[in-house]
Design an enzyme around this catalytic site. Structure first.
Site, PDB file in Angstrom:
ATOM      1  CG  ASP A 143      -2.087  -1.030   1.246  1.00 15.67           C
ATOM      2  OD1 ASP A 143      -2.698  -1.097   0.391  1.00 15.67           O
ATOM      3  OD2 ASP A 143      -2.043  -1.897   2.105  1.00 15.67           O
ATOM      4  CE  LYS A 146     -10.702  -3.682   1.366  1.00 14.51           C
ATOM      5  NZ  LYS A 146      -9.208  -3.104   1.477  1.00 14.51           N
ATOM      6  CB  ALA A 159     -18.516  -0.619  -2.947  1.00 15.23           C
ATOM      7  CG  ASP A 160     -20.015   2.522  -8.653  1.00 12.65           C
ATOM      8  OD1 ASP A 160     -21.086   2.688  -9.061  1.00 12.65           O
ATOM      9  OD2 ASP A 160     -19.013   3.378  -8.805  1.00 12.65           O
ATOM     10  N   GLY A 179     -23.158  -2.519 -11.212  1.00  7.31           N
ATOM     11  CA  GLY A 179     -22.184  -3.407 -11.868  1.00  7.31           C
ATOM     12  C   GLY A 179     -21.506  -2.970 -13.121  1.00  7.31           C
ATOM     13  N   PRO A 190      -6.773 -10.813   6.209  1.00 13.17           N
ATOM     14  CG  PRO A 190      -8.005  -8.827   5.522  1.00 13.17           C
ATOM     15  CD  PRO A 190      -8.146 -10.029   5.574  1.00 13.17           C
ATOM     16  N   GLY A 195      -3.354  -6.606  15.055  1.00 16.70           N
ATOM     17  CA  GLY A 195      -3.555  -7.368  16.156  1.00 16.70           C
ATOM     18  C   GLY A 195      -3.418  -8.674  16.171  1.00 16.70           C
ATOM     19  NE  ARG A 251      -0.576  -1.150   8.637  1.00 17.09           N
ATOM     20  CZ  ARG A 251      -1.849  -0.637   9.350  1.00 17.09           C
ATOM     21  NH1 ARG A 251      -1.771   0.454  10.030  1.00 17.09           N
ATOM     22  NH2 ARG A 251      -2.883  -1.498   9.609  1.00 17.09           N
TER      23      ARG A 251
HETATM   24  P1  BMP Z   1      -1.765  -4.278   7.424  1.00 14.12           P
HETATM   25  O1  BMP Z   1      -1.292  -5.822   7.575  1.00 14.12           O
HETATM   26  O2  BMP Z   1      -0.624  -3.186   7.177  1.00 14.12           O
HETATM   27  O3  BMP Z   1      -2.650  -4.058   8.581  1.00 14.12           O
HETATM   28  O4  BMP Z   1      -2.695  -4.263   5.697  1.00 14.12           O
HETATM   29  C1  BMP Z   1      -3.803  -4.904   5.756  1.00 14.12           C
HETATM   30  C2  BMP Z   1      -4.076  -4.794   4.170  1.00 14.12           C
HETATM   31  O5  BMP Z   1      -5.297  -5.565   4.000  1.00 14.12           O
HETATM   32  C3  BMP Z   1      -4.371  -3.497   3.755  1.00 14.12           C
HETATM   33  O6  BMP Z   1      -3.919  -3.566   2.314  1.00 14.12           O
HETATM   34  C4  BMP Z   1      -5.934  -3.238   3.857  1.00 14.12           C
HETATM   35  O7  BMP Z   1      -6.362  -2.319   2.736  1.00 14.12           O
HETATM   36  C5  BMP Z   1      -6.405  -5.053   3.491  1.00 14.12           C
HETATM   37  N1  BMP Z   1      -7.596  -5.214   4.179  1.00 14.12           N
HETATM   38  C6  BMP Z   1      -7.699  -5.053   5.706  1.00 14.12           C
HETATM   39  O8  BMP Z   1      -6.755  -4.607   6.628  1.00 14.12           O
HETATM   40  N2  BMP Z   1      -8.817  -5.353   6.222  1.00 14.12           N
HETATM   41  C7  BMP Z   1     -10.005  -5.822   5.581  1.00 14.12           C
HETATM   42  O9  BMP Z   1     -11.035  -6.361   6.065  1.00 14.12           O
HETATM   43  C8  BMP Z   1      -9.894  -6.027   4.156  1.00 14.12           C
HETATM   44  C9  BMP Z   1      -8.756  -5.852   3.306  1.00 14.12           C
HETATM   45  O10 BMP Z   1      -8.505  -5.799   2.233  1.00 14.12           O
END
Ligand code: BMP
Length: 221
Positions: A8, A58, A60-61, A63, A165, A171, A189
């Site tokens: 990102d 992401k 969200a619109d 189709g 994610p 956390g 990150r």
């Molecule tokens: P990080 O590990 O730095 O928190 O990044 C998580 C990644 O996953 C980011 O690119 C974020 O846009 C994506 N993401 C998220 O954190 N939670 C979701 O529910 C969906 C995601 O796409």
């Protein structure tokens, strides 16, 4: 391999060379895409073409607009992410059809990893009904709430890939989502801000392996 690295941050595309062959894939976020453009994405992909490349738009619109956006990414990525709450009719049905036509994988968000996603969880059953009808290649479910991953897996079965994610900065620990039934953990990150991204990625993979072994062993009584 079970690790998708979320890129990102500006300049994080440089990590593609470092992590190619270690990560299963790269998820490109909107901030980075705005930075490097489609041409930058094309060049990065050519340096690690065997990886799974996911455009995290992401979507969200309606189709029509989601399909137009996906079409701009044809040949540049393997998969595109859309929100599940937009529903099926005149939304995800059109996008799914366009993805099928282009041979692009569709990933639909069932729930998100941040605390505010409680709103998503309130309509989880409705969103899962939409996802069942769309039959996407993959689903996003949060590593931060493994019970949601278990519900998604129970409801959708094994034919869908679950991408989770929320590891590290948000956390959850590496392996938490895999243990709950996810196929891939998405990590941003914790790797991209690390002093040694390659070693951190390897440590995460090792921790995933240990967790997988532990959570699949029969419990001692
Ligand atoms: P990080 O590990 O730095 O928190 O990044 C998580 C990644 O996953 C980011 O690119 C974020 O846009 C994506 N993401 C998220 O954190 N939670 C979701 O529910 C969906 C995601 O796409």
């Amino acid at each position: 391999m079970t690790l998708i690295v979320a890129l990102d941050k500006p300049q994080s595309l440089g990590l593609v060379d470092t992590l190619c062959g270690v990560a299963s894939g790269f998820k490109i976020g909107v901030p980075l895409l705005l930075d490097v453009g489609l041409e930058g994405l094309r060049r990065a992909r050519s340096r690690c073409s065997d990886a799974l490349w996911v455009a995290d738009m992401k979507l969200a619109d309606i189709g029509h607009v989601m399909a137009l956006t996906a079409r701009r990414l044809a040949g540049l990525v393997d998969a595109v992410i859309a929100h599940g709450f937009v529903g099926l009719e005149s939304a995800l049905d059109i996008l799914a059809e366009e993805c099928r036509r282009m041979g692009m994988k569709l990933v639909v968000i069932a729930s998100m990893s941040h605390p505010g996603s409680r709103i998503y969880d309130k309509v989880l059953e409705d969103v899962l009904e939409v996802i069942e009808a769309v039959k996407p290649w993959g689903v996003v479910a949060p590593a931060t709430r493994p019970n949601i991953i278990r519900r998604v897996r129970r409801r959708l079965g094994c034919s869908v890939a679950i991408l989770s994610p929320g590891i590290g900065a948000q956390g959850a620990s590496p392996g938490d989502a895999i243990c709950a039934g996810a196929d891939y953990e998405i990590v941003g990150r914790a790797i991209t801000s690390s002093e040694n991204p390659l070693q951190t990625a390897r440590n995460i993979l090792e921790q995933q392996r240990r967790c997988r072994r532990a959570c699949r062993e029969p419990q001692q009584t």
